[in-house]
Design an enzyme around this catalytic site. Structure first.
Site, PDB file in Angstrom:
ATOM      1  N   HIS A  42      -0.925 -42.370  95.856  1.00 46.01           N
ATOM      2  CA  HIS A  42      -0.933 -41.845  94.363  1.00 46.01           C
ATOM      3  C   HIS A  42      -0.233 -43.452  93.730  1.00 46.01           C
ATOM      4  O   HIS A  42      -0.369 -43.992  92.780  1.00 46.01           O
ATOM      5  CB  HIS A  42      -0.036 -40.764  94.244  1.00 46.01           C
ATOM      6  N   SER A  87      -4.819 -38.652  85.972  1.00 40.21           N
ATOM      7  CA  SER A  87      -5.232 -37.450  86.705  1.00 40.21           C
ATOM      8  C   SER A  87      -3.817 -36.688  86.791  1.00 40.21           C
ATOM      9  O   SER A  87      -2.677 -37.126  87.082  1.00 40.21           O
ATOM     10  CB  SER A  87      -5.739 -37.479  87.872  1.00 40.21           C
ATOM     11  N   HIS A  88      -3.950 -35.249  86.694  1.00 41.76           N
ATOM     12  CA  HIS A  88      -2.882 -34.443  87.259  1.00 41.76           C
ATOM     13  C   HIS A  88      -3.371 -33.359  87.899  1.00 41.76           C
ATOM     14  O   HIS A  88      -3.194 -32.162  87.728  1.00 41.76           O
ATOM     15  CB  HIS A  88      -1.980 -34.082  85.938  1.00 41.76           C
ATOM     16  N   GLN A 312      10.761 -34.807  84.093  1.00 40.46           N
ATOM     17  CA  GLN A 312      10.255 -35.521  82.899  1.00 40.46           C
ATOM     18  C   GLN A 312      10.985 -36.134  81.835  1.00 40.46           C
ATOM     19  O   GLN A 312      12.038 -36.096  81.870  1.00 40.46           O
ATOM     20  CB  GLN A 312       9.136 -34.525  82.267  1.00 40.46           C
ATOM     21  N   GLY A 529      -6.866 -47.463  84.052  1.00 40.45           N
ATOM     22  CA  GLY A 529      -7.414 -46.570  84.980  1.00 40.45           C
ATOM     23  C   GLY A 529      -6.483 -45.908  85.881  1.00 40.45           C
ATOM     24  O   GLY A 529      -5.381 -46.375  85.865  1.00 40.45           O
TER      25      GLY A 529
END
Length: 729
Positions: A42, A87-88, A312, A529
């Site tokens: 990741h 992405s998630h 977060q 990206g």
């Protein structure tokens, strides 16, 4: 260090040997956790980096390409567009609401940390089977509803419009859903901020929400496959607070008006670890951080937890020495935590202190710019030979086929989804969800418009990963061009299976080659990206899904071209070649449960000519609408347009075979023409094949032998999806 601990951190034997060489000693637990996160797929892109090299990334309008928080292009009049897709996937499969919500939060931070105010969100969503009463279908309806609610919640609370996207369904996503989020912001082209930390003695400042234990191990979790042992991973999913992020965004935008900082970085995957190592790594700097100064939400937190938490709404700032108090004042004014937690050094080493004792010391280069790159084995999948010959019967009448395709979830109108998104907040939206084609916003200051479109056909990428990826680039660009805008650049989100499978790595390699080829030929460079691997469960990988968003500019927002009918009696033209292509088509899948065939290469000359024709015809104001012909072919494209506009069609088209009204030949469009003679002359000049196939008007849907009540077609297209999804409500 015991072997069980090393394995729990997903560190291979070879990687551990490399750690010993780098450190010259055994790592402690904190250091091992940091290596684990930064060398995860990741964060490090270790399996994919080899193939990402060589992406076209430059053009006169590109200000910043890949390597920063987001890409930046010049959109004229001193304005820059900043955008990226992320992405998630794994978090959203585990906990759909928070997983999808924090995916939106993360991509927003990537954009506004560059100095831009975010003006648009989009998404690209993939789910498995949602029809029927099976436990699997019930689960995917739950995942769909939770993910969509999370996306809407975060974007709406932030006051940012969600203006478009795509949602498709396929059994290949039964074990892994894909949640890809896109954001675009605007700023002055000479006021862009970067994620760097340089200048010895400059303070490092933590701002935003407090750090808790949520999201611990998130980057590592997102770099692994799902199996029966790890499907309950809720503690690794972050919890978002959009109201805190709104405050953080406004504080950052206020800060950017001052000359107080060197660089700024979002704390995303791997939290404080990735932000600090990336900022220092880009600049070749070192850094000292005092972890006991980090604002904590929970008592008893350890250095390990503080470095790896993915709480977060947090940022890391490198400020100019002497201005640190000014920075702190701004964030505290917005009721956010802000603390000086470290400083930049020249050592090239990350030194981590805990109550004045050295808790960890790691060279920065090997975990950032010089992270390992793997050359994994590749092998062409055996299944490609098995599916190469597509044989589908021609024994189903077109009326039966039409209604079967119209009822497919990927075709149906998704108002259930987009009605949960505020698409008009900020009052810049010209074209919003449900209108077909590219979403569009106006730039009020310049009178221009920005068009953006998401596109990918997973079936096509399964049948031919290279051509499928090239088609995604071309199709996203075509949608933008059909709005009258000039396509300028793309961002991508490359979703693939397990890279330890040589066949998956071959798919990825081929997909990258397809993107490179299409971007070169169509002059739409890649500016940002994301790669998401390990989208597999129990050894079964998703279809290759390189999601593409193309961004383009229309010089005049008033000339934004519609995608549906707006008047009766308008001449309808079909542009491009129809050759009876059913490879990877919805027709083959929905009617015969077959995915296969051989895709035709993208004809870039024909694709560019189609774009140029529509853009020029729109400038001359001789078109009423333009829409790309896509899934389900001409019949489904016209049915969508008629349903949305509530205007019927009367079309007759001469194809070689009756079922060619469902074929998915590439590089085609349907346009509404105001001045037929002028348009035909223009199409001839650009070398685009054209055929007048009918007119808009009435309350019937007529296409060759299909002659149905528009009301019946609309009832299915507009309402059926909500009925499927709301079964448990």
């Amino acid at each position: 260090m015991d072997k069980a601990t090393i394995q729990a951190h997903k560190i291979s034997d070879e990687e551990y040997e490399e750690i010993l060489k780098i450190l010259g000693r055994e790592p402690n637990l904190l250091e091992l956790g940091i290596f684990s996160a930064m060398w995860s797929e990741h964060c490090s892109y270790k399996s994919s980096k080899k193939y990402l090299n060589g992406f076209p990334t430059k053009a006169p309008w590109v200000i910043q390409g890949p390597g920063e928080n987001a890409g930046v292009i010049d959109v004229g009049d001193g304005v820059a567009a900043v955008f990226k897709m992320e992405s998630h996937n794994h978090p959203s499969f585990i906990e759909p609401f928070q997983g999808a919500a924090t995916g939106v939060g993360g991509i927003l931070r990537d954009v506004f940390t560059m100095g831009a105010r975010v003006v648009a969100n989009m998404n690209s969503l993939r789910f498995g089977e949602i029809r029927g009463e099976s436990e699997l279908a019930k689960k995917h309806r739950y995942l769909l509803k939770g993910s969509v609610a999370g996306i809407g919640h975060y974007g709406n609370c932030m006051g940012i419009p969600t203006i478009g996207g795509e949602t498709t369904f396929d059994p290949s996503f039964n074990g892994n859903i894909l949640i890809n989020a896109f954001a675009l912001g605007l700023c002055k082209s000479d006021e862009i901020f970067y994620g760097k930390a340089e200048g010895v003695g400059n303070p490092v400042i933590y701002v935003g929400s407090k750090t808790g234990r949520d999201g611990l191990g998130g980057a590592v979790m997102a770099s692994d496959s799902f199996n029966d042992e790890n499907k309950s991973l809720r503690p690794t999913v972050q919890v978002g607070d959009p109201f805190a992020e709104k405050l953080l965004m406004e504080a950052c935008l206020e800060l950017f008006k001052k000359d107080y900082i060197i660089g700024i970085q979002d704390m995303g995957a791997a939290g404080l670890t990735s932000s600090s190592f990336e900022m220092a790594g880009r600049s070749g700097s070192g850094m000292k951080m005092y972890l006991d100064r980090v604002p904590m939400r929970e008592v008893g937190m350890t250095p390990y937890e503080l470095m790896l938490s993915e709480s977060q709404e947090r940022m890391l700032i490198c400020a100019k020495k002497g201005f640190e108090q000014k920075v702190l004042e701004i964030f505290r004014k917005w009721d956010l935590d802000a603390e000086i937690i470290g400083e930049v050094t020249s050592s090239g080493v990350m030194q981590l202190y805990w109550h004045d004792e050295l808790a960890g010391e790691i060279p920065i280069g090997p975990l950032s710019e010089a992270a390992p790159v793997l050359d994994r084995p590749v092998a062409r999948p055996k299944y490609l030979d098995e599916i190469a010959n597509l044989e589908i019967p021609n024994n189903i009448d077109n009326k039966t086929a039409f209604f079967k395709l119209l009822k497919e979830p990927e075709v149906l109108n998704k108002s259930f989804i987009y009605d949960q998104y505020d698409a008009n907040i900020q009052t810049n939206t010209i074209k919003q969800p449900g209108c077909l084609g590219a979403a569009t916003i106006r730039i009020k200051e310049s009178g221009r418009a920005i068009a953006m479109a998401a596109q990918c056909d997973p079936r096509a990428n399964f049948v031919d990963p290279k051509i499928g990826a090239a088609r995604a680039v071309a199709a996203a660009g075509r949608k933008v061009a059909m709005s009258g805008a000039v396509p300028l650049a793309i961002t991508d989100c490359l979703n693939y299976g397990n890279p330890q499978n040589p066949e998956v790595m071959w798919q990825f390699k081929e997909g990258c080659e397809g993107i490179k080829e299409a971007c070169r030929e169509l002059n739409t460079p890649v500016v940002s990206g994301n790669v998401s691997l390990y989208n597999d469960t129990d050894g079964i990988s998703v279809y290759p899904t390189p999601a593409i968003v193309t961004v383009g500019v229309n010089e005049d927002a008033n000339l934004n071209l519609k995608s549906t009918f707006s008047s009766e009696g308008r001449a309808i033209y079909l542009l491009g070649e129809t050759s009876g292509e059913f490879a990877a088509s919805l027709y083959a899948k929905a009617l015969f449960n077959v995915v296969g065939g051989k895709l035709k290469e993208v004809d870039y000359k024909a694709e560019r000519a189609l774009w140029e024709l529509v853009i020029e015809a729109n400038k001359e104001q001789i078109l009423e609408f333009a829409n790309s012909v896509g899934v389900g072919g001409l019949a489904i494209t016209l049915a969508k347009m008629a349903s949305i506009s509530n205007i019927g069609v009367n079309c007759e088209v001469k194809f070689k075979e009756p079922n060619f009204i469902f074929d998915e030949s590439f590089s085609r469009a349907v346009v509404g023409v105001k001045d037929e003679a002028k348009f035909e002359a223009l199409a001839t000049k650009f070398g685009v094949k054209f055929e007048k196939i009918g007119v808009s008007g009435g309350k019937r849907f007529k296409l060759n032998e299909i002659d149905e009540s528009l009301e019946d077609v609309r009832e299915i297209y507009l309402n059926e999806f909500a009925k499927i999804v709301k079964k448990e409500d």
